[in-house]
Design an enzyme around this catalytic site. Sequence first.
Site, short mmCIF file in Angstrom:
data_model
loop_
_atom_site.label_atom_id
_atom_site.label_comp_id
_atom_site.label_asym_id
_atom_site.label_seq_id
_atom_site.Cartn_x
_atom_site.Cartn_y
_atom_site.Cartn_z
N LYS A 164 -6.13 27.31 -25.61
CA LYS A 164 -4.75 27.77 -25.83
C LYS A 164 -3.75 27.11 -24.87
CE LYS A 164 -5.25 32.21 -28.12
NZ LYS A 164 -6.70 32.43 -28.19
N SER A 192 -14.49 26.80 -28.02
CA SER A 192 -13.05 26.99 -27.78
C SER A 192 -12.74 27.65 -26.44
CB SER A 192 -12.42 27.79 -28.91
OG SER A 192 -13.12 29.01 -29.12
N GLU A 251 4.41 36.76 -27.82
CA GLU A 251 3.77 38.04 -28.12
C GLU A 251 2.27 37.80 -28.02
OE1 GLU A 251 2.14 36.28 -30.97
OE2 GLU A 251 4.30 36.05 -31.23
C1 LIG Z 1 -7.40 32.76 -29.30
C2 LIG Z 1 -8.75 32.17 -29.33
C3 LIG Z 1 -9.35 31.72 -30.54
C4 LIG Z 1 -8.70 31.87 -31.89
O1 LIG Z 1 -7.50 31.20 -32.07
P1 LIG Z 1 -7.38 29.88 -32.95
O2 LIG Z 1 -5.92 29.69 -33.05
O3 LIG Z 1 -8.03 30.15 -34.28
O4 LIG Z 1 -8.06 28.80 -32.23
C5 LIG Z 1 -10.59 31.11 -30.48
N1 LIG Z 1 -11.25 30.98 -29.30
C6 LIG Z 1 -10.73 31.41 -28.14
C7 LIG Z 1 -11.52 31.24 -26.89
C8 LIG Z 1 -9.48 32.02 -28.11
O5 LIG Z 1 -8.97 32.45 -26.94
#
Ligand SMILES: *Cc1c(COP(=O)(O)O)cnc(C)c1O
Length: 406
Positions: A96, A385, A118
């Site tokens: 993010k 992610s 938000e």
């Molecule tokens: C917020 C988040 C997601 C989901 O958001 P996407 O916009 O679909 O990537 C996935 N993995 C993590 C670690 C997150 O913090």
Amino acid sequence: MSAKPKFQSIPDGAGFYGDFGGRFVPDTLVAPLEELEKAYAAAAADESFWAEFNRLLAEFVGRETPLQHAARLSAHLGGAKIYLKREDLAHTGAHKINNAIGQILLAQRMGKKRIIAETGAGQHGVATATAAAAFGLQCIVYMGADDMARQEPNVYRMRLLGAEVVPVTSGSRTLKDAVSEAMRDWVSHVHDTYYLLGSALGPHPYPRMVRDFQSVIGTEARAQILAAEGRLPDSVVACVGGGSNAIGIFSGFIDDESVKLTGVEAGGTAIAKGQHAARFSGGSTGIFQGMKTVILQDGDGQAEPTHSVSAGLDYTGVGPEHAHLQATGRADYTYAADDDAVAALHLLARSEGIICALESAHAVAHAVKAAPKLPKEHIMIVNLSGRGDKDIGILRAYEENKNHDR
Ligand SMILES: *Cc1c(COP(=O)(O)O)cnc(C)c1O
């Protein structure tokens, strides 16, 4: 090499990806979105904007993130050769921050002094507060009062970073209401305020902008796999909440038709009303929060409740570019159940020494299912992610509940 990322030609001028996307907003939001679109177009055409973005990604975020061969996980599953794209190693522990830094740079360029956002689970709020602090900008984060109680450590983090966290007590006291409150703020302070959206969704130009900022994941992964293997991967897997980490890594491979792209949504406890967030398995086309996309809705077009063990995947609507990739068949979308994601998190922790986020564990769960059926020559990249530190409390509660059920 140019600092500017390579862009795909979509969306069209009105922000549509095929049938999806666009800008479905009240009149009061049209002018702010047009101002944003113009400012982004100018920034995106400017080499020095991308040079500054890349410098910050290197020095502040710690990029590039590694592409790691998961040798023990691959051997355990006995099939495909699995690589992990380690977004969990980025500053603040997830992808993010890439988007937050990109948009903060844009806000600065537009002369906006006040950043609003938000947040539901608080992860996007933390990324925004981090980026705003690094630039000395004021930051206000709207958060449902119930979410604040559930996600207290993230509220504390945001305040440590100097952000003001505003509790939203209207409606369901969750993300939906926080979005409305942020929109109201933006409309009445647009001259000095930048609205920083956290995923590849919402009205045009947000899905495009967020995709561009997250495309660094795919650009790096493509170069890294070519260096490691001398060829492209056979498949790329990512979890899909709003869709930003997935579109970020997919964008590096979209033009390579031989690469299979798979998005993994939250299967929750069952594909039944209120028990999941797998939009492509139980959803239909509709208008939601400024965009036309695939959403979970009842017969009257009312948003249905969603559920997932991972807060980041627990969302009514998917980003419009994913709806387009699904409709055209360029990407496939599947889901992983809560139990399978938790099991995958355990397996990854024990086989590789990595505690991943519950969101990322959905992508790993798909790999656990698919890899054993694939030949050893098959190269699969799984986008990790984020890291799982934020989920320790949820995991513990989840397992205590399971033990009670037995
Ligand atoms: C917020 C988040 C997601 C989901 O958001 P996407 O916009 O679909 O990537 C996935 N993995 C993590 C670690 C997150 O913090």
